[in-house]
Design an enzyme around this catalytic site. Structure first.
Site, PDB file in Angstrom:
ATOM      1  N   CYS A   5      -6.290  -6.320   3.403  1.00  0.00           N
ATOM      2  CA  CYS A   5      -7.548  -6.174   4.133  1.00  0.00           C
ATOM      3  C   CYS A   5      -8.632  -7.076   3.561  1.00  0.00           C
ATOM      4  O   CYS A   5      -9.621  -7.367   4.216  1.00  0.00           O
ATOM      5  CB  CYS A   5      -8.032  -4.748   4.059  1.00  0.00           C
ATOM      6  SG  CYS A   5      -6.711  -3.548   3.979  1.00  0.00           S
TER       7      CYS A   5
ATOM      8  N   SER B  80       1.255  -4.613  -4.283  1.00  0.00           N
ATOM      9  CA  SER B  80       0.068  -3.778  -4.414  1.00  0.00           C
ATOM     10  C   SER B  80      -1.234  -4.553  -4.247  1.00  0.00           C
ATOM     11  O   SER B  80      -2.139  -4.460  -5.063  1.00  0.00           O
ATOM     12  CB  SER B  80       0.095  -3.080  -5.791  1.00  0.00           C
ATOM     13  OG  SER B  80      -0.947  -2.152  -5.907  1.00  0.00           O
TER      14      SER B  80
ATOM     15  N   ALA C   1       0.801  -1.223   0.000  1.00  0.00           N
ATOM     16  CA  ALA C   1       0.000   0.000   0.000  1.00  0.00           C
ATOM     17  C   ALA C   1       0.840   1.282   0.000  1.00  0.00           C
ATOM     18  O   ALA C   1       0.767   2.092  -0.931  1.00  0.00           O
ATOM     19  CB  ALA C   1      -0.953  -0.015   1.190  1.00  0.00           C
TER      20      ALA C   1
END
Ligand SMILES: Cc1cc2nc3c(=O)[nH]c(=O)nc-3n(C[C@H](O)[C@H](O)[C@H](O)COP(=O)(O)OP(=O)(O)OC[C@H]3O[C@@H](n4cnc5c(N)ncnc54)[C@H](O)[C@@H]3O)c2cc1C
Ligand SMILES: Cc1cc2nc3c(=O)[nH]c(=O)nc-3n(C[C@H](O)[C@H](O)[C@H](O)COP(=O)(O)OP(=O)(O)OC[C@H]3O[C@@H](n4cnc5c(N)ncnc54)[C@H](O)[C@@H]3O)c2cc1C
Ligand SMILES: CC(C)(COP(=O)(O)OP(=O)(O)OC[C@H]1O[C@@H](n2cnc3c(N)ncnc32)[C@H](O)[C@@H]1OP(=O)(O)O)[C@@H](O)C(=O)NCCC(=O)NCCS
Ligand SMILES: CC(C)(COP(=O)(O)OP(=O)(O)OC[C@H]1O[C@@H](n2cnc3c(N)ncnc32)[C@H](O)[C@@H]1OP(=O)(O)O)[C@@H](O)C(=O)NCCC(=O)NCCS
Ligand SMILES: [Ca+2]
Ligand SMILES: [Ca+2]
Lengths: 552, 552
Positions: free
Chosen positions: A44, A40, A12
C-alpha cells in the site's frame, strides 16, 4: 510431536498468520514460505515511495521503530522460520506435504505440515492486450515493481495509467508528482467504478483534472504500439502517447495452487473458506487476497482484497491453525483513497450495488463543511447515504472531499456492521467540538435527511435527473433560493432566483400547478423551500439533492 | 385552531426544537422565547473567538453561508416567532400559560400554549467563594461573557482558570494565545476529571505544561483577594496572582422554572424526561442542557450537557411537540477537546467510572502512530479501551494524542451503541490506506490486545503500578526490550536492557523464579517478550501497558 504449521505466502496475511500462530502455540514449528525475495512489506505504500513521499523502500518493510522485517527478524523476534525465493508448486493433501521449488532451477523438495495456511495473495489481472510485452509496460504489486516504476518515472515524459481504480489513481498522483504528463484511461464510464456511485466519482474526477491529470472514461484499451519501448496506448477512442504504461486493472486471487489440490474455489474465483478461515480441507486454512469472504450487508460471498482484511484474516487463520478458535465474520467493502488533496471513501453498498442486489433504496446527498464552519481549516465533504426503504436500514455510505471523510466512513462502518437504521445513525453520540465537526456531525445530518426522505417529509431529486430534465426541456421551475451574490457567482442556467429569506413573501408570483425544484449550495435551504412551498399549498415541490456542490 | 407551540430558551436545543416543530407542522404557531439578547449561537466557539481564531463573534451566530440567525431570520426563514429579552417566570399547567417578564422592569404578560418545550439550558455552577464579586472574575457561557473575556485578555497579565475541565482548558489555551500568563487550578487530582482516567489526563497535562501553562491539581480555591479588581486567587495550597479569573467549574441545569411548576426533577437535578423528551406533564417537553438523559452503557439516568446532544434532543422534542413521533435513546458521554495541539476524547465509561458502577473490567493502553508509520505527518495517539471482563463487552474508549483521536472515538461510539464486544470491535471493516491509518487501525489493535488480556494470553500491568513497585523497592525485573539506542535516549531507572531481537539467546541469564515486567516504546515488543519468556518456561512474565509512551 510438535505441531507443524506451514504458511505459503509471506506478505500481509501469511506473515500475520505465522506470527500469530507462533504466539498462540509457542511449541509449534512455524514455517513461512514465499517465492519472492521481499516479505512482509506494505504494498500500500508503493505509490508513496514512487512519489518520493516515502524516501526509502526499506521503510515499507520496517516496524514502526525502524527494524527491517526480514527472515532474520522473523526468526529472532517472532520465532518463525522463513524460506524465501521458494515457490509452493503442489500440495499433497493425503500425505500432508507441500511441494516446493527454489528459485533458479534448484531442485524441488517437500515439507510436511499438520496445518497448512494458504496466503498466496493476488496478482494484477492482465487481459491479453496487443504488444503487452513492450518494455515500460509495468504493473504495481511488489517491491521490485516499485523500484522499476520509480526508475521509469522521468519528469517531462508521458505516462498512461490503464485503470481508474484505487491503485490506478494513487499511481497517477505519484507519477504526476514526479513531473510526468499523466493520462488515466478507464474502460467504465466513471472513475473508481467498484467503489463510488457516478456522481461521487465525478467529484474525484474533477479534482484530478484540476491537478492536471488527463482522464478518459468509457475508453477501452486495445493494445500498445512502439518498438522495444512502448510509445502509444491504443484505445477504442484513439491513441494516447506514452513513454510509460502502468496496468492497474484490478487483481485476481492466486488460487491455482489451491484449485489444483482440489480445494473448493468459490464463485468469485477465490478460495472458499468458512468463518474460521478453513478451506474445504479441515487441515488447510486460507486468508488474505487469495480467498473470498462474506459481505456483512448482503450476506453473500464476495471478493474484496485489502491489506486491512488480510491482516485480520491472517490473525484468525493463525489462531485456528495453531489449535485455537477464532472467527472472522466478514467485510463491508470499506475502502478509501487520497488523490492529491481529495479523500474518497465508502463502506457498505453504493446505490448502484444496492440496486443490483435488488434492494429498494432511498439515497441522500449531503455536502457540508467537515467541522464547525467558523473553525479555520474547515473543508467541504459530500456524503452519500443509502438505505433500504422498507426497513430504514443503512446499506452504505460514500464520502468524498478535501475534509475528513475517513472518520465518517469508519463511524458508518461500525454502525452498518450492527445493522443500524437511519434513526439509530442519526442519534449516535459522536464527538463534537468545533475543531472536529459541527454540533450535528455530517453523518447525523445525512441520517436526518434520510429519515425525512423515508418518511416523505423531504422530497429530493438527484442533480443528474434535474440536468436531464433541463436538457430535455421539461416543464418545471428550477428555483435558486440562495442569495443574489451566491447566484451571481455560480449558477445553473434556467434557474429562477428567489432567496429563501423572501420566499414566503414571493409565493404569489409562483405558478401553483407546476413542478418546482428548489436548490441552494447544499440543499438545506432547498429543503426549507420545499417545506415552505408545501405549507403554502404547492403540491409538487421538491429540492435538488446536494445542491450546487454536487451539480454534475 | 392552530396548534400553539411555545419554546422557552432559544439557543441550541430550543432553536432546533422550534425550527423542527414548524417544519413538522407548518400550520402550528411556534413561538421561541429567550431572556437574553442573543439567540442560536455557538457557545462552543467562544474560546476560539477569545483567542482570535474566530475573528468576529457574529460568525458564531451565522449559518454556514454567513446569514445571521436573529429574530428576523427565524421569522423569514424558519417561520418561527422570536421574543428576546423576555424571561419565562412561571408556568400555569392548569391553564396552559407561561408567565413572561420583559427586560428592564417591563410589565409581565402571559402566553397560552398547547405544547410547551423547555430548553432553558444550564448555567455555570458557582460555589460560594470569598470576594466572588470582585471585578474581572468571569464565567464563560454567553456571547456577553465572550466579549468581556476578550476585552480582559491583556497580553502580559496573569489569568487564573478555576476548573480543569473541557471549558477550562479551552479557555486556558485561548488566554495563552492572547499572551497572558495562565494558571489552571483544579480541585481534583487530575485534569479533565469527568472525562479521562488519570494516566490519560496526565498526557494532556504534560502537553499543556509544555505550552507554558501552569497546572495546579488537588488544589481547592477558597476565595479571591483584591480591591475592586481581583489580584489573587486564594487556594488551600497558597495564592495565585491573577489579573483575570475565569470560573469554569462545570454547569448546573436551569431546572427552577420546571421545578416550580411541579414537573418531576431527576436525581441528577435536571428535568426528568422520557425517551420522547416528555416531562411528567404530557403537554410539556424538555431538551438540551436543562434535562437529564439515559446513559446507553449503564442504562441509568445521567446529566451530560453538550451542544451535540442538545441539537438531537431539540429535534426530537420539536417533532413530538408538533404532533409527530420520535424518540431519543440516550448518550455515551462522548466528549472531545483540543488544547494546543493535543486532542483528547472519550466515549462510554472510563475505568474509574466503570469501577464506580460496579463493573469487573479489563483495560488496555495502546499508543501507536495514527496512520502508517512511514506516511509523513503520522502522529502518536494513545488509546485506552475498557471492557467488561465477563462478557467482553466494550464499555468505553479514551484517546489522547496529537494525531486523529476523533475518528477512533466516533467509530468506538458507534460500536458501543450497539453493545459491541472486543471481538466485534477488532473485526470492524475500518477504512485503511496509508494516509489514514495503519493496516490494522489503532482501534483494531487495541481490541486485539483486549481480547488477548481477556483470554489470558496477554498479561499487562499498568505503568502506575510498575512505578509504585519501583518506588517501594519490590523484587522484580524490569526488562527493557528496546534497542540500545532507544534505551540510551530515554529509559526507566532500574531497568535491565535485553533487546527483543536477542532475548531468545539471553534467556539463560534471566532468573527463573522472579517476576519479570517487560516494556518497550508502546509494549508491543513488551508483549512479545512476555510470550517468549512464557514459552521458555518463565512463569511470572508480564508487560507494562502502553510502554514508555504512557510512563507517568
Ligand atoms: C499499490 C498498492 C496499493 C494498495 N493500497 C491498499 C490500501 O490502501 N489499503 C488496503 O487495505 N490495501 C491496499 N492494497 C492491497 C494490499 O496490499 C493487499 O490486500 C495485501 O498485500 C494482501 O496481502 P496478502 O498477504 O493476502 O497477499 P499478497 O500481498 O499478494 O502476498 C502474497 C504473497 O504470497 C506469495 N506467493 C504467492 N503464491 C505463492 C506460491 N505458490 N509459493 C510461494 N509464495 C507464493 C507472493 O510472492 C506474495 O509475497 C494495495 C496494493 C497495492 C499493490
Ligand atoms: C465555552 C463553551 C464551550 C463549549 N464547548 C462545547 C463543545 O465543544 N461541544 C459540545 O457539545 N458542547 C459544548 N458546550 C456546551 C454547549 O454550548 C451547550 O450544551 C449548549 O449550548 C446547550 O444548549 P441548550 O439550548 O440546551 O442550552 P443553553 O445554551 O444554555 O441555552 C439556554 C437558553 O435558554 C435561555 N433561558 C434560560 N432560562 C430562561 C427563562 N426562564 N426564560 C427565557 N429564557 C431562558 C437562556 O438565556 C439561553 O439562551 C460548550 C459550552 C461553552 C459555554
Ligand atoms: C507485521 C506482520 C508481520 C504481523 O506480525 P505480528 O507479529 O502479528 O504484528 P505486530 O508486530 O504488529 O504485533 C502485533 C501483536 O502485538 C500486539 N500489540 C500491539 N501493540 C501492543 C501494545 N501496545 N501492547 C501489547 N500488545 C500489543 C497485537 O495485539 C498483536 O498481537 P496478537 O496478534 O497476538 O493480538 C504483518 O502484519 C505484516 O507483514 N505486515 C506488513 C504488510 C502489510 O500489512 N501489508 C498490508 C498493508 S499494505
Ligand atoms: C441552527 C438551529 C437554529 C437549528 O435550526 P434548523 O432549522 O433545525 O437547522 P438547520 O438550519 O441546520 O437545518 C437543518 C435541516 O435541514 C436539513 N438539511 C441539512 N442539510 C440538508 C441537505 N443538504 N439537503 C436536505 N436537507 C438538509 C436537516 O435534515 C434539517 O432538517 P430536519 O431537522 O427537518 O431533519 C440550531 O441548531 C441552533 O441554534 N444552532 C446553533 C447553536 C448550537 O448548535 N450550539 C451548540 C453548539 S455550540
Ligand atoms: Ca469544546
Ligand atoms: Ca491505497
Amino acid at each position: 510431536m510438535k505441531l507443524r504449521v506451514v504458511v505459503i505466502g509471506a506478505n500481509a496475511a501469511g506473515a500475520k498468520a505465522a506470527a500469530k500462530a507462533k504466539r498462540m502455540n509457542p511449541h509449534a514449528e512455524v514455517t513461512l514460505i514465499d517465492r519472492g525475495n521481499f516479505i512482509s512489506y506494505g504494498a500500500c505504500g508503493i505509490p508513496y515511495f514512487v512519489s518520493d513521499t516515502v524516501a526509502d523502500v526499506k521503510e515499507l518493510m520496517s516496524t514502526p521503530v525502524g527494524v527491517i522485517r526480514d527472515a532474520n527478524f522473523f526468526k529472532k523476534v517472532k520465532g518463525v522460520d522463513v524460506i524465501t525465493g521458494t515457490e509452493a508448486i503442489g500440495i499433497d493433501r493425503q500425505t500432508k506435504t507441500v511441494q516446493l521449488l527454489g528459485n533458479e532451477g534448484s531442485k524441488s523438495f517437500s515439507l510436511e505440515y499438520d496445518r497448512l495456511v494458504l496466503a498466496t495473495g493476488s496478482s494484477p489481472t492482465l487481459p491479453p492486450l496487443k504488444n503487452r510485452e513492450l518494455v515500460n509496460i509495468l504493473t504495481v504489486k511488489a517491491i521490485e515493481d516499485a523500484e522499476l516504476l520509480k526508475e521509469q518515472a522521468v519528469a517531462g515524459k508521458a505516462a498512461c495509467i490503464v485503470g481508474g481504480g484505487l491503485i490506478g489513481l494513487e499511481t497517477a498522483e505519484a507519477l504526476k508528482k514526479k513531473g510526468m504528463k499523466v493520462t488515466v484511461v478507464e474502460m467504465r464510464d466513471q472513475l473508481l467504478p467498484g467503489v463510488l456511485d457516478p456522481e461521487m466519482a465525478s467529484l474525484v474526477e474533477k479534482h484530478i483534472r484540476q491537478n492536471d491529470v488527463e482522464v478518459m472514461t468509457s475508453c477501452r484499451v486495445i493494445g500498445f504500439d512502439g518498438t522495444l519501448e512502448v510509445r502509444k496506448v491504443l484505445t477504442e477512442r484513439g491513441e494516447v502517447p506514452a513513454d510509460l504504461v502502468v496496468l492497474a486493472p484490478g487483481v485476481t486471487p492466486n488460487a491455482k495452487l489451491a484449485a489444483e489440490a482440489g480445494l473448493e474455489i468459490g464463485a468469485t474465483g477465490a478460495i472458499a473458506v468458512d468463518a474460521r478461515m478453513r478451506t474445504s480441507d479441515p487441515a488447510i486454512y486460507a486468508c488474505g487476497d487469495c480467498c473470498e469472504t462474506t459481505h456483512l450487508v448482503t450476506g453473500r460471498k464476495t471478493y474484496f482484497p485489502l491489506g486491512s482484511t488480510a491482516n485480520k484474516q491472517g490473525r484468525v487463520a493463525g489462531i485456528n491453525a495453531a489449535g485455537g478458535d477464532a472467527t472472522f465474520a466478514g467485510i463491508l467493502g470499506t475502502s478509501i483513497v487520497r488523490v492529491f488533496s481529495i479523500n474518497a471513501g465508502r463502506t457498505g453498498l453504493t446505490e448502484t450495488e444496492a440496486r443490483a442486489q435488488g434492494y429498494d433504496i432511498e439515497a441522500v446527498l449531503s455536502p457540508a463543511p467537515d467541522r464547525a464552519h467558523f473553525f479555520p481549516g474547515a473543508k467541504p465533504i459530500a456524503l452519500k447515504l443509502v438505505a433500504e426503504r422498507s426497513t430504514g436500514r443503512v446499506l452504505g455510505l460514500q464520502a468524498v472531499g478535501e475534509g475528513a471523510v475517513d472518520k465518517r466512513v469508519d463511524a458508518a462502518a461500525a454502525a452498518i456492521t450492527f445493522g443500524a437504521t437511519a434513526d439509530q445513525l442519526s442519534h449516535l453520540d459522536l464527538a463534537y467540538a468545533p475543531p472536529y465537526s459541527a454540533a450535528m456531525d455530517n453523518l447525523i445530518v445525512a441520517a436526518d435527511i434520510l429519515k425525512n426522505k423515508l418518511a416523505g417529509h423531504a422530497k429530493g431529486i438527484s442533480p443528474r435527473k434535474v440536468k436531464q430534465m433541463l436538457d430535455e426541456g421539461d416543464d418545471f421551475i428550477l428555483l435558486d433560493v440562495r442569495s443574489p451574490a451566491e447566484h451571481a457567482e455560480v449558477g445553473i442556467e434556467g434557474a429562477t432566483l428567489v432567496p429563501l429569506g423572501i420566499l414566503r413573501e414571493k409565493l404569489e408570483g409562483l405558478p401553483r400547478g407546476r413542478e418546482i425544484v428548489a436548490f441552494c449550495k447544499v440543499s438545506l435551504r432547498g429543503y426549507e423551500a420545499q417545506k415552505i412551498l408545501e405549507a403554502a399549498g404547492f403540491e409538487n415541490a421538491k429540492f435538488m439533492d446536494g445542491g450546487i456542490m454536487t451539480w454534475p
